[in-house]
Write a protein that holds these residues in place. Structure first.
Motif, PDB file in Angstrom:
ATOM      1  N   ARG A 274      39.756  19.927  16.435  1.00 18.08           N
ATOM      2  CA  ARG A 274      39.073  21.210  16.557  1.00 18.08           C
ATOM      3  C   ARG A 274      39.693  22.253  15.628  1.00 18.08           C
ATOM      4  NH1 ARG A 274      37.795  23.469  22.484  1.00 18.08           N
ATOM      5  NH2 ARG A 274      36.814  21.427  22.565  1.00 18.08           N
ATOM      6  N   ALA A 275      41.018  22.280  15.541  1.00 23.08           N
ATOM      7  CA  ALA A 275      41.668  23.216  14.623  1.00 23.08           C
ATOM      8  C   ALA A 275      41.300  22.904  13.181  1.00 23.08           C
ATOM      9  CB  ALA A 275      43.190  23.152  14.804  1.00 23.08           C
ATOM     10  N   GLY A 276      41.230  21.622  12.847  1.00 18.15           N
ATOM     11  CA  GLY A 276      40.879  21.234  11.489  1.00 18.15           C
ATOM     12  C   GLY A 276      39.499  21.693  11.081  1.00 18.15           C
ATOM     13  N   MET A 277      38.585  21.845  12.043  1.00 23.95           N
ATOM     14  CA  MET A 277      37.239  22.295  11.706  1.00 23.95           C
ATOM     15  C   MET A 277      37.237  23.680  11.079  1.00 23.95           C
ATOM     16  SD  MET A 277      34.874  20.079  12.198  1.00 23.95           S
ATOM     17  CE  MET A 277      33.503  21.211  12.049  1.00 23.95           C
ATOM     18  N   PHE A 278      38.225  24.491  11.394  1.00 22.53           N
ATOM     19  CA  PHE A 278      38.247  25.850  10.856  1.00 22.53           C
ATOM     20  C   PHE A 278      38.533  25.870   9.356  1.00 22.53           C
ATOM     21  CE2 PHE A 278      38.187  26.841  15.254  1.00 22.53           C
ATOM     22  CZ  PHE A 278      37.681  28.127  15.345  1.00 22.53           C
ATOM     23  N   ILE A 279      39.007  24.758   8.815  1.00 18.55           N
ATOM     24  CA  ILE A 279      39.187  24.674   7.373  1.00 18.55           C
ATOM     25  C   ILE A 279      37.836  24.751   6.670  1.00 18.55           C
ATOM     26  CG2 ILE A 279      40.058  23.181   5.522  1.00 18.55           C
ATOM     27  CD1 ILE A 279      42.178  22.194   7.515  1.00 18.55           C
ATOM     28  N   HIS A 280      36.758  24.408   7.400  1.00 20.70           N
ATOM     29  CA  HIS A 280      35.419  24.546   6.834  1.00 20.70           C
ATOM     30  C   HIS A 280      35.064  25.996   6.523  1.00 20.70           C
ATOM     31  CE1 HIS A 280      33.766  20.640   6.561  1.00 20.70           C
ATOM     32  NE2 HIS A 280      33.705  20.373   7.853  1.00 20.70           N
TER      33      HIS A 280
ATOM     34  N   LEU B 173      41.821  33.396  21.315  1.00 20.73           N
ATOM     35  CA  LEU B 173      42.891  33.882  20.445  1.00 20.73           C
ATOM     36  C   LEU B 173      43.243  32.817  19.414  1.00 20.73           C
ATOM     37  CD1 LEU B 173      45.042  35.910  19.615  1.00 20.73           C
ATOM     38  CD2 LEU B 173      46.528  34.974  21.400  1.00 20.73           C
ATOM     39  N   ALA B 174      43.293  31.559  19.826  1.00 21.82           N
ATOM     40  CA  ALA B 174      43.578  30.474  18.891  1.00 21.82           C
ATOM     41  C   ALA B 174      42.518  30.423  17.794  1.00 21.82           C
ATOM     42  CB  ALA B 174      43.656  29.142  19.626  1.00 21.82           C
ATOM     43  N   TYR B 175      41.243  30.612  18.168  1.00 19.56           N
ATOM     44  CA  TYR B 175      40.168  30.592  17.175  1.00 19.56           C
ATOM     45  C   TYR B 175      40.308  31.750  16.185  1.00 19.56           C
ATOM     46  CZ  TYR B 175      37.971  27.328  20.460  1.00 19.56           C
ATOM     47  OH  TYR B 175      37.700  26.273  21.289  1.00 19.56           O
ATOM     48  N   LEU B 176      40.675  32.926  16.672  1.00 18.35           N
ATOM     49  CA  LEU B 176      40.876  34.074  15.783  1.00 18.35           C
ATOM     50  C   LEU B 176      42.010  33.796  14.803  1.00 18.35           C
ATOM     51  CD1 LEU B 176      40.454  37.009  14.897  1.00 18.35           C
ATOM     52  CD2 LEU B 176      41.971  37.714  16.766  1.00 18.35           C
ATOM     53  N   LEU B 177      43.116  33.249  15.288  1.00 11.95           N
ATOM     54  CA  LEU B 177      44.245  32.943  14.416  1.00 11.95           C
ATOM     55  C   LEU B 177      43.876  31.875  13.387  1.00 11.95           C
ATOM     56  CD1 LEU B 177      47.204  32.928  16.977  1.00 11.95           C
ATOM     57  CD2 LEU B 177      46.427  34.796  15.495  1.00 11.95           C
ATOM     58  N   LEU B 178      43.066  30.910  13.795  1.00  8.02           N
ATOM     59  CA  LEU B 178      42.637  29.868  12.862  1.00  8.02           C
ATOM     60  C   LEU B 178      41.688  30.432  11.803  1.00  8.02           C
ATOM     61  CD1 LEU B 178      42.167  26.968  15.413  1.00  8.02           C
ATOM     62  CD2 LEU B 178      43.805  26.990  13.525  1.00  8.02           C
ATOM     63  N   MET B 179      40.879  31.420  12.158  1.00 12.21           N
ATOM     64  CA  MET B 179      40.034  32.088  11.168  1.00 12.21           C
ATOM     65  C   MET B 179      40.879  32.845  10.150  1.00 12.21           C
ATOM     66  SD  MET B 179      36.821  33.549  13.421  1.00 12.21           S
ATOM     67  CE  MET B 179      36.128  34.367  11.995  1.00 12.21           C
ATOM     68  N   LEU B 180      41.904  33.548  10.616  1.00 13.91           N
ATOM     69  CA  LEU B 180      42.801  34.247   9.707  1.00 13.91           C
ATOM     70  C   LEU B 180      43.541  33.269   8.808  1.00 13.91           C
ATOM     71  CD1 LEU B 180      44.290  36.992  12.061  1.00 13.91           C
ATOM     72  CD2 LEU B 180      42.676  37.321  10.177  1.00 13.91           C
ATOM     73  N   THR B 181      43.901  32.112   9.363  1.00 11.98           N
ATOM     74  CA  THR B 181      44.549  31.072   8.569  1.00 11.98           C
ATOM     75  C   THR B 181      43.669  30.667   7.396  1.00 11.98           C
ATOM     76  OG1 THR B 181      45.775  30.218  10.458  1.00 11.98           O
ATOM     77  CG2 THR B 181      45.415  28.703   8.629  1.00 11.98           C
ATOM     78  N   ALA B 182      42.388  30.423   7.669  1.00  9.71           N
ATOM     79  CA  ALA B 182      41.457  30.035   6.610  1.00  9.71           C
ATOM     80  C   ALA B 182      41.322  31.132   5.562  1.00  9.71           C
ATOM     81  CB  ALA B 182      40.096  29.702   7.215  1.00  9.71           C
TER      82      ALA B 182
END
Length: 298
Positions: A250-256, A8-17
């Motif tokens: 790890r969260a910062g990686m989703f900015i990629h 769920l955290a990964y999905l939210l981080l994708m939406l953030t990007a």
């Protein structure tokens, strides 16, 4: 899905990007009509109005929990709300939206670097490989598939300002992870936005006094509505949750993911073309994010 699940955290981080990429594309599309500090002030004024009904009470009830960290909260508001966004909008007055989302991909590298230098973070070999792979994808996009072009790139004023914004965001992310995990995230975001809005106000007033005005019409009001909701309230809340659940690096990686989303949004809304090097770069970026999410958390 389990609210505590990393998925769920990964999905939210994708939406953030995705939401932040839209913010860059829209800000660039409207740069001639909307003054940068006006956009920043309008964005966070709307966000604060939306947050207050939900965040004011938790922030007040938990004041004994966050008040001991008031200096850190002050820095978070000034770095993540005042500084980052105002610098981004200022930089996008002089450079393309694609440059903005590409420069965002320096943030995970800055998080790793500053985390190791100033915050005692240990970075594993697999995570470093993830950064290298995804950053190679970014360079491929920057070079338009021709590596010789990298040597000829000039950094203009807008790119330099955007890079300062990325430094601010890297420190914001690292400071965010040091706050107590029991803090209500909406209450915390409300406090940050209030601090950040106070920091923006004098610069907004100076912009108005300089004679730079923004017409109020359907396009500018729609712009204010978007930047004040999805990339502000939703994305910041998702990012705060993501950092708390899976860690800053790890969260910062989703900015990629932003170059990928930014390129796709530019094709749809700005009429730009998507080339083979875009697709190859996006594939490398996704591979890096996959490696990062599979690597041990530090």
């Amino acid at each position: 899905m389990n609210p505590q699940s990393p998925r769920l955290a990964y999905l939210l981080l994708m939406l953030t990007a995705l939401f932040w990429s839209g913010n860059f594309v829209l800000a660039r599309a409207m740069h001639a009509s909307v003054a940068p500090l006006t956009l920043s002030f309008a964005r966070w004024s709307i966000a604060l109005l939306l947050l207050l009904p939900f965040g004011a009470a938790p922030a007040w009830h938990q004041r004994q929990l966050w008040l001991p960290h008031w200096r850190r909260l002050l820095l978070l508001g000034l770095l993540g709300v005042s500084g980052f966004n105002s610098l981004v909008y200022w930089g996008l007055q002089y450079t393309a939206a694609t440059n903005g989302v590409l420069l965002n991909s320096f943030i995970p590298i800055l998080i790793v670097l500053f985390g190791a230098l100033f915050f005692g973070m240990r970075i594993g070999g697999r995570q470093m490989l993830a950064v290298a792979v995804s950053f190679a994808g970014v360079l491929l996009i920057v070079a338009h598939g021709d590596w010789q072009r990298l040597a000829a790139l000039d950094i203009n004023r807008g790119d330099a300002v955007l890079f300062l914004a990325m430094v601010a965001w890297a420190f914001y992310t690292l400071l965010l992870r040091t706050l107590p995990t029991g803090l209500d995230r909406i209450g915390l975001l409300t406090v940050q936005v209030a601090i950040g809005l106070v920091g923006i106000t004098p610069f907004f007033v100076a912009e108005l006094l300089s004679g730079r005005s923004t017409p109020l019409n359907a396009a500018t009001l729609a712009t204010f509505a978007y930047v004040g909701t999805l990339p502000s309230v939703a994305a910041y809340y998702f990012y705060n949750l993501g950092v708390a659940r899976v860690g800053a690096a790890r969260a910062g990686m989703f900015i990629h993911l932003m170059p990928m989303f930014g390129a796709l949004l530019s094709v749809v809304f700005l009429g730009e073309q998507l080339h083979g090097y875009h697709l190859a770069g996006i594939a490398l970026i996704l591979a890096g994010v996959f490696l990062a999410t599979r690597s041990p958390q530090h």
